[in-house]
Design a protein around this motif. Structure first.
Motif, PDB file in Angstrom:
ATOM      1  N   ASN A   1       2.440   2.403   0.911  1.00 38.49           N
ATOM      2  CA  ASN A   1       2.523   1.095   1.536  1.00 38.49           C
ATOM      3  C   ASN A   1       2.746   1.292   3.033  1.00 38.49           C
ATOM      4  OD1 ASN A   1       3.084  -1.476   2.412  1.00 38.49           O
ATOM      5  ND2 ASN A   1       4.697  -1.862   0.917  1.00 38.49           N
ATOM      6  N   LYS A   2       1.722   1.037   3.822  1.00 36.82           N
ATOM      7  CA  LYS A   2       1.773   1.287   5.266  1.00 36.82           C
ATOM      8  C   LYS A   2       2.675   0.287   5.996  1.00 36.82           C
ATOM      9  CE  LYS A   2      -1.224   4.578   4.871  1.00 36.82           C
ATOM     10  NZ  LYS A   2      -0.751   5.875   4.642  1.00 36.82           N
ATOM     11  N   ASP A   3       2.982  -0.843   5.366  1.00 38.13           N
ATOM     12  CA  ASP A   3       3.805  -1.869   5.999  1.00 38.13           C
ATOM     13  C   ASP A   3       5.296  -1.612   5.836  1.00 38.13           C
ATOM     14  OD1 ASP A   3       1.465  -3.193   6.681  1.00 38.13           O
ATOM     15  OD2 ASP A   3       1.494  -4.430   4.873  1.00 38.13           O
ATOM     16  N   LEU A   4       5.640  -0.525   5.198  1.00 37.33           N
ATOM     17  CA  LEU A   4       7.039  -0.224   4.904  1.00 37.33           C
ATOM     18  C   LEU A   4       7.772   0.220   6.171  1.00 37.33           C
ATOM     19  CD1 LEU A   4       8.676  -0.290   2.311  1.00 37.33           C
ATOM     20  CD2 LEU A   4       8.210   2.121   2.043  1.00 37.33           C
ATOM     21  N   ASP A   5       8.845  -0.478   6.509  1.00 41.25           N
ATOM     22  CA  ASP A   5       9.653  -0.161   7.690  1.00 41.25           C
ATOM     23  C   ASP A   5      10.937   0.535   7.237  1.00 41.25           C
ATOM     24  OD1 ASP A   5      10.954   0.009  10.073  1.00 41.25           O
ATOM     25  OD2 ASP A   5      10.954  -2.145  10.505  1.00 41.25           O
TER      26      ASP A   5
ATOM     27  N   ASP B   1       5.393   5.245  -0.408  1.00 39.83           N
ATOM     28  CA  ASP B   1       4.936   5.706   0.896  1.00 39.83           C
ATOM     29  C   ASP B   1       3.474   5.358   1.157  1.00 39.83           C
ATOM     30  OD1 ASP B   1       4.269   7.477  -1.119  1.00 39.83           O
ATOM     31  OD2 ASP B   1       4.550   9.272   0.099  1.00 39.83           O
TER      32      ASP B   1
END
Length: 163
Positions: free
Chosen positions: A61-65, A59
């Motif tokens: 990782n801000k780029d996680l969709d 979590d």
């Protein structure tokens, strides 16, 4: 008056009940219209993805969709659910058949035949449910799950017998 409780008869009744109850559970899942089934599946997949992200600390990782992951994994989760419910059915049917003191090989064959037959009837049932279809691939997945469950149950019975 003295009551004689026969443990084997009680076990048979309990196992019959569990097998039939689990078949009802499978039937109810299959009776859900496609929209309901799809929504349920996506919710379960989303919970799995979110829990995995929390456990692995991804979590950060801000780029996680999350929605993209759910979309990618949903089909796998649906197929795993098919295999799982029939794995449980395989275990229950094996234990029920085993209690009738049939040889292990016959127990294995009878259990597998019953589970495959139920998988076929389950997929046929879905022909009559809005938006659902009968898929041979699902029968194969269900049968594989049942086979795995029967294998697990037979190994456990063998291990218990050896002790």
């Amino acid at each position: 008056m003295v009551f004689c409780i026969n443990k084997e008869k009680i076990a048979k009744v309990i196992l019959w009940f569990l097998v039939l109850a689990w078949m009802v559970v499978i039937f109810c899942f299959s009776a859900q219209p496609a929209e309901v089934s799809d929504k349920t599946s996506k919710e379960v997949t989303k919970k799995i993805v979110k829990t995995t992200i929390e456990i692995t600390h991804m979590d950060k990782n801000k780029d996680l969709d999350v929605d993209a992951l759910v979309k990618k994994l949903d089909s796998f989760v649906r197929k795993a659910a098919h295999a799982y419910v029939f794995l449980v059915l395989g275990i229950l049917v094996f234990l029920l058949t085993k209690i009738f003191r049939v040889s292990t090989f016959k127990t294995f064959l009878i259990s597998f035949f019953c589970c495959v037959l139920y998988a076929c009837s389950d997929e046929t049932h879905q022909l009559f449910v809005h938006g659902r279809a009968c898929r041979f691939s699902d029968i194969l997945i269900d049968s594989t799950g049942a086979l795995l469950g029967i294998g697990i149950a037979s190994v456990c019975c063998y291990a218990v017998k050896k002790k």
